[in-house]
Design a protein around this motif. Structure first.
Motif, mmCIF file in Angstrom:
data_model
loop_
_atom_site.group_PDB
_atom_site.id
_atom_site.type_symbol
_atom_site.label_atom_id
_atom_site.label_comp_id
_atom_site.label_asym_id
_atom_site.label_seq_id
_atom_site.Cartn_x
_atom_site.Cartn_y
_atom_site.Cartn_z
ATOM 1 N N LEU A 139 0.831 -1.209 0.000
ATOM 2 C CA LEU A 139 0.000 0.000 0.000
ATOM 3 C C LEU A 139 0.865 1.259 0.000
ATOM 4 O O LEU A 139 0.527 2.242 -0.673
ATOM 5 N N ARG A 140 1.988 1.253 0.762
ATOM 6 C CA ARG A 140 2.898 2.406 0.744
ATOM 7 C C ARG A 140 3.463 2.629 -0.661
ATOM 8 O O ARG A 140 3.606 3.772 -1.096
ATOM 9 N N GLY A 141 3.792 1.535 -1.340
ATOM 10 C CA GLY A 141 4.342 1.648 -2.691
ATOM 11 C C GLY A 141 3.348 2.226 -3.683
ATOM 12 O O GLY A 141 3.729 2.816 -4.684
ATOM 13 N N ARG A 142 2.078 2.056 -3.416
ATOM 14 C CA ARG A 142 1.042 2.558 -4.327
ATOM 15 C C ARG A 142 0.316 3.785 -3.751
ATOM 16 O O ARG A 142 -0.703 4.218 -4.285
ATOM 17 N N ALA A 143 0.800 4.336 -2.653
ATOM 18 C CA ALA A 143 0.100 5.426 -1.951
ATOM 19 C C ALA A 143 -0.146 6.630 -2.846
ATOM 20 O O ALA A 143 -1.239 7.208 -2.840
ATOM 21 N N GLU A 144 0.867 7.045 -3.612
ATOM 22 C CA GLU A 144 0.698 8.224 -4.468
ATOM 23 C C GLU A 144 -0.338 7.981 -5.543
ATOM 24 O O GLU A 144 -1.157 8.842 -5.827
ATOM 25 N N ARG A 145 -0.310 6.778 -6.138
ATOM 26 C CA ARG A 145 -1.287 6.458 -7.186
ATOM 27 C C ARG A 145 -2.694 6.369 -6.590
ATOM 28 O O ARG A 145 -3.660 6.794 -7.219
ATOM 29 N N ILE A 146 -2.798 5.820 -5.360
ATOM 30 C CA ILE A 146 -4.113 5.730 -4.713
ATOM 31 C C ILE A 146 -4.637 7.120 -4.390
ATOM 32 O O ILE A 146 -5.813 7.427 -4.614
ATOM 33 N N ALA A 147 -3.753 7.982 -3.889
ATOM 34 C CA ALA A 147 -4.162 9.348 -3.555
ATOM 35 C C ALA A 147 -4.546 10.144 -4.801
ATOM 36 O O ALA A 147 -5.433 11.002 -4.748
ATOM 37 N N ALA A 148 -3.902 9.863 -5.921
ATOM 38 C CA ALA A 148 -4.186 10.594 -7.152
ATOM 39 C C ALA A 148 -5.426 10.065 -7.868
ATOM 40 O O ALA A 148 -5.908 10.690 -8.815
ATOM 41 N N ALA A 149 -5.946 8.946 -7.433
ATOM 42 C CA ALA A 149 -7.124 8.372 -8.090
ATOM 43 C C ALA A 149 -8.305 9.313 -7.945
ATOM 44 O O ALA A 149 -8.564 9.857 -6.872
ATOM 45 N N ARG A 150 -9.006 9.533 -9.065
ATOM 46 C CA ARG A 150 -10.119 10.462 -9.066
ATOM 47 C C ARG A 150 -11.433 9.797 -8.656
ATOM 48 O O ARG A 150 -12.314 10.459 -8.135
ATOM 49 N N GLU A 151 -11.517 8.521 -8.868
ATOM 50 C CA GLU A 151 -12.755 7.815 -8.527
ATOM 51 C C GLU A 151 -12.478 6.794 -7.431
ATOM 52 O O GLU A 151 -11.387 6.242 -7.336
ATOM 53 N N THR A 152 -13.481 6.555 -6.621
ATOM 54 C CA THR A 152 -13.373 5.566 -5.553
ATOM 55 C C THR A 152 -13.098 4.192 -6.125
ATOM 56 O O THR A 152 -12.289 3.427 -5.585
ATOM 57 N N ARG A 153 -13.732 3.883 -7.238
ATOM 58 C CA ARG A 153 -13.558 2.580 -7.878
ATOM 59 C C ARG A 153 -12.101 2.357 -8.279
ATOM 60 O O ARG A 153 -11.550 1.281 -8.088
ATOM 61 N N GLU A 154 -11.467 3.391 -8.802
ATOM 62 C CA GLU A 154 -10.052 3.287 -9.205
ATOM 63 C C GLU A 154 -9.153 3.074 -7.978
ATOM 64 O O GLU A 154 -8.231 2.251 -8.000
ATOM 65 N N ALA A 155 -9.411 3.806 -6.884
ATOM 66 C CA ALA A 155 -8.630 3.647 -5.655
ATOM 67 C C ALA A 155 -8.805 2.238 -5.086
ATOM 68 O O ALA A 155 -7.834 1.611 -4.638
ATOM 69 N N MET A 156 -10.034 1.742 -5.075
ATOM 70 C CA MET A 156 -10.301 0.395 -4.584
ATOM 71 C C MET A 156 -9.579 -0.642 -5.438
ATOM 72 O O MET A 156 -9.034 -1.631 -4.913
ATOM 73 N N LEU A 157 -9.542 -0.445 -6.749
ATOM 74 C CA LEU A 157 -8.851 -1.374 -7.641
ATOM 75 C C LEU A 157 -7.353 -1.399 -7.324
ATOM 76 O O LEU A 157 -6.743 -2.469 -7.262
ATOM 77 N N LEU A 158 -6.768 -0.230 -7.084
ATOM 78 C CA LEU A 158 -5.347 -0.165 -6.738
ATOM 79 C C LEU A 158 -5.070 -0.862 -5.396
ATOM 80 O O LEU A 158 -4.064 -1.557 -5.245
ATOM 81 N N MET A 159 -5.964 -0.676 -4.426
ATOM 82 C CA MET A 159 -5.775 -1.334 -3.123
ATOM 83 C C MET A 159 -5.960 -2.848 -3.241
ATOM 84 O O MET A 159 -5.245 -3.617 -2.593
ATOM 85 N N ASP A 160 -6.913 -3.287 -4.066
ATOM 86 C CA ASP A 160 -7.088 -4.728 -4.299
ATOM 87 C C ASP A 160 -5.838 -5.330 -4.926
ATOM 88 O O ASP A 160 -5.396 -6.418 -4.529
ATOM 89 N N GLU A 161 -5.261 -4.627 -5.894
ATOM 90 C CA GLU A 161 -4.031 -5.108 -6.526
ATOM 91 C C GLU A 161 -2.894 -5.190 -5.503
ATOM 92 O O GLU A 161 -2.113 -6.142 -5.512
ATOM 93 N N ALA A 162 -2.815 -4.212 -4.623
ATOM 94 C CA ALA A 162 -1.770 -4.209 -3.603
ATOM 95 C C ALA A 162 -1.945 -5.403 -2.660
ATOM 96 O O ALA A 162 -0.973 -6.084 -2.313
#
Length: 192
Positions: A139-162
């Protein structure tokens, strides 16, 4: 192993014979074969069972009378003389099954198929720490990408991948024997 007749057991518990008869009907008495071949009340096991199931304020079972006896307990019919031979045989079968289980446990222990409870607890604690560390690192490695996500769905997808990546790495580490090492030992692959 102390054995008593039902009348002796009633005196032992300080109750009337009718209470012991009711306990017998409810399946709360544990019987064993005595040296004379007759069934008698096994005092220690019956006391333990009664103490666990009898309401001390009322002297009655805490559950319904019609409840089935626990596994390993012998149901006794009201006329012991009619079924005495069959119940003695059932007691022998129960004893033989207990001895078989004890032998199987001893064999499994000698074959190192059983793990001591302390070792199991140590491994589970280590596994929990490893899982948390790996998920947090992903999650730390993807923190910037998660924070930059514009939609909740995109952030959730990044966290699922992590999470998926963390648990895949954890599975690889377990296959590599990470849980078998002492906690102080950390190979270079895990440290990285």
């Amino acid at each position: 192993m102390a054995l008593m007749t039902q009348a002796e057991f009633a005196a032992h518990r300080g109750v009337g014979k009718s209470a012991v008869s009711n306990w017998k009907k409810a399946g709360l008495l544990v019987f064993a074969e005595g040296p004379d071949g007759k069934l008698a009340v096994h005092v220690e096991r019956t006391d333990a069972k009664l103490n666990a199931r009898i309401d001390p304020t009322r002297g009655r079972p805490t559950t319904a009378i019609g409840e089935a006896p626990a596994i390993g307990e012998l149901p006794m019919e009201s006329d012991a003389a009619q079924t005495g031979g069959r119940n003695a045989a059932a007691v022998r079968v129960e004893v033989a099954e207990e001895e078989l289980v004890a032998r199987r446990m001893k064999n499994a222990e000698m074959a190192r198929q059983l793990v001591p409870l302390s070792e199991c607890e140590r491994r589970l604690a280590s596994l929990g720490r490893m899982a948390r560390e790996r998920v947090m690192a992903e999650l730390r490695g993807r923190a910037e990408r998660i924070a930059a996500a514009r939609e909740t769905r995109e952030a959730m997808l990044l966290m699922d991948e992590a999470c998926d990546a963390a648990f895949a790495a954890l599975a690889d580490a377990i296959e590599g024997g990470a849980l078998d090492r002492d906690e102080g030992e950390a190979p270079e692959a895990e440290a990285a």
